[in-house]
Scaffold this active site. Structure first.
Site, short mmCIF file in Angstrom:
data_model
loop_
_atom_site.label_atom_id
_atom_site.label_comp_id
_atom_site.label_asym_id
_atom_site.label_seq_id
_atom_site.Cartn_x
_atom_site.Cartn_y
_atom_site.Cartn_z
N HIS A 40 0.87 -1.18 0.00
CA HIS A 40 0.00 0.00 0.00
C HIS A 40 0.90 1.23 0.00
O HIS A 40 2.14 1.12 -0.03
CB HIS A 40 -0.94 -0.05 1.21
CG HIS A 40 -0.25 -0.29 2.51
ND1 HIS A 40 0.65 0.60 3.07
CD2 HIS A 40 -0.29 -1.34 3.38
CE1 HIS A 40 1.10 0.14 4.20
NE2 HIS A 40 0.57 -1.06 4.43
N GLU A 41 0.27 2.40 0.10
CA GLU A 41 1.04 3.66 0.00
C GLU A 41 2.10 3.79 1.10
O GLU A 41 3.08 4.50 0.92
CB GLU A 41 0.09 4.87 0.05
CG GLU A 41 -0.75 5.05 -1.21
CD GLU A 41 0.09 5.32 -2.46
OE1 GLU A 41 1.15 5.97 -2.34
OE2 GLU A 41 -0.31 4.86 -3.54
N HIS A 43 4.06 1.36 2.27
CA HIS A 43 5.25 0.69 1.73
C HIS A 43 5.88 1.55 0.62
O HIS A 43 7.10 1.70 0.55
CB HIS A 43 4.88 -0.66 1.11
CG HIS A 43 4.30 -1.66 2.06
ND1 HIS A 43 2.98 -2.05 2.01
CD2 HIS A 43 4.84 -2.35 3.09
CE1 HIS A 43 2.75 -2.95 2.94
NE2 HIS A 43 3.85 -3.15 3.62
N GLN A 159 9.48 -2.54 16.25
CA GLN A 159 10.27 -3.30 15.29
C GLN A 159 11.47 -2.47 14.79
O GLN A 159 12.60 -2.97 14.73
CB GLN A 159 9.40 -3.71 14.11
CG GLN A 159 10.18 -4.29 12.94
CD GLN A 159 9.28 -4.78 11.84
OE1 GLN A 159 8.74 -5.86 11.94
NE2 GLN A 159 9.10 -3.99 10.80
P1 AMP Z 1 5.07 -5.12 6.44
O1 AMP Z 1 4.88 -5.49 5.02
O2 AMP Z 1 3.81 -4.90 7.20
O3 AMP Z 1 6.06 -6.01 7.15
O4 AMP Z 1 5.75 -3.67 6.42
C1 AMP Z 1 6.95 -3.45 5.71
C2 AMP Z 1 7.49 -2.11 6.10
O5 AMP Z 1 6.54 -1.09 5.75
C3 AMP Z 1 7.75 -1.98 7.61
O6 AMP Z 1 8.96 -1.28 7.82
C4 AMP Z 1 6.56 -1.19 8.07
O7 AMP Z 1 6.79 -0.44 9.25
C5 AMP Z 1 6.33 -0.27 6.88
N1 AMP Z 1 4.94 0.22 6.90
C6 AMP Z 1 3.82 -0.51 7.07
N2 AMP Z 1 2.74 0.29 7.11
C7 AMP Z 1 3.20 1.56 6.97
C8 AMP Z 1 2.57 2.85 6.95
N3 AMP Z 1 1.25 2.99 7.08
N4 AMP Z 1 3.36 3.93 6.80
C9 AMP Z 1 4.71 3.81 6.67
N5 AMP Z 1 5.35 2.62 6.69
C10 AMP Z 1 4.61 1.52 6.84
#
Ligand code: AMP
Length: 295
Positions: A40-41, A43, A159
């Site tokens: 999503h945005e 990422h 994290q």
């Molecule tokens: P995930 O795919 O959930 O493991 O997230 C991958 C990376 O994207 C991690 O570093 C998350 O903290 C970051 N991330 C997830 N959601 C958001 C968001 N809403 N805004 C900014 N970064 C995000």
């Protein structure tokens, strides 16, 4: 590479490593964005940041089994690879590393990273073994892709802190950049898990943002009692109809120790369940000017 070209997709860690070596020989500054896909945005904001600061960007997509508990959503975690690859091509990612489970965990695998002390509270307490899995996979990804900079989101505040400690403690070469949380217009933090929410659950889920905003506005008005801030967060969650709360926390920003008084830079964190979906969110809090500890 222009923003509309397809990214090069790589599955094997060895091939990934040789591509990284080639990029290094070309003298390119390399950024990596680790994800579990279902992009999503939020990422994509990390990809944009990497493209601004680096000359080549690798995005990893890997749903890491070792960071999910036995009763968590590993098998039903959303997997949307084709759509992810389209988004990444548009965002201008140069390389997408999407290994299979057997690539990252070869048969007989038995070596894990012992996570740092900041992993113990909050998520670490509710999700035993979670950060062991996170640290293990991030170390392995940074071995396959020894980037100059690795980009993480503040969305997963603990994290990011855990990874920063691991990188420092294990003398890893990558610099860690933590990027701001991307939210929907109404404040809900973007998350791959939001797609599980029904319309009415999504409305309830706004309780997390309302709770964090309530804590911040009280802190900005001079409230220093962390317990009062926690009560405001809990009340906002209850008002929104969220009753299954894993934690509300007002913690010191660098250690995640729970605070009694807001006298130091802090973070408000919430984890709660809305229906069967577990959501987390956080917001930085600054102490009232009059109570800041002198440097
Ligand atoms: P995930 O795919 O959930 O493991 O997230 C991958 C990376 O994207 C991690 O570093 C998350 O903290 C970051 N991330 C997830 N959601 C958001 C968001 N809403 N805004 C900014 N970064 C995000």
């Amino acid at each position: 590479m222009t923003a509309s070209n397809a990214s090069q997709v790589i599955h094997s860690p060895q091939e990934m490593r040789s591509i990284v070596d080639a990029q290094r020989r070309l003298g390119r500054r390399l950024g990596v964005v680790p994800t579990m896909g279902a992009l999503h945005e939020g990422h994509l904001s990390l990809v944009t940041r990497s493209r601004l600061e680096c000359q080549a960007t690798v995005v990893t997509i890997f749903v890491n089994p070792t960071q999910f508990g036995p009763n968590e959503d590993f098998s039903r975690y959303p997997r949307t690879l084709d759509q992810d690859l389209e988004l990444l091509a548009r965002a201008g990612a140069d390389f997408v590393f999407c290994p299979g489970v057997e690539d990252m965990y070869p048969p007989g695998f038995s070596t894990y990273v012992e996570p740092p002390a900041v992993s113990q509270r909050l998520e670490g307490e509710i999700r035993p073994g979670h950060f062991r899995g996170v640290c293990t996979i991030v170390l392995k990804l940074l071995e396959a892709i020894p980037a100059d900079v690795a980009y993480f989101g503040q969305k997963d505040f603990q994290q990011a802190l855990v990874i920063q400690h691991m990188v420092r403690d294990l003398l890893l070469r990558s610099e860690i950049q933590v990027c701001p949380i991307v939210r929907d217009d109404d404040g809900l933090a973007l998350s791959s898990r939001n797609r599980y929410l029904s319309d009415s659950e999504r409305t309830k889920a706004l309780g997390l943002w309302q709770g964090l905003k309530a804590a911040k506005s009280a802190a900005d008005s001079g409230e220093r009692q962390a317990n009062v801030l926690r009560e405001l967060m809990t009340a906002a969650l209850h008002r929104a109809g969220v009753s299954s709360i894993d934690y509300v926390s007002i913690a010191e920003r660098g250690t995640l120790n729970e605070l009694e008084q807001l006298t130091t830079p802090a973070v408000a964190l919430i984890a709660a369940r809305v229906g069967s979906t577990r959501l987390i969110d956080n917001l930085l809090l600054d102490p009232p000017a009059s109570s800041r500890t002198k440097a």
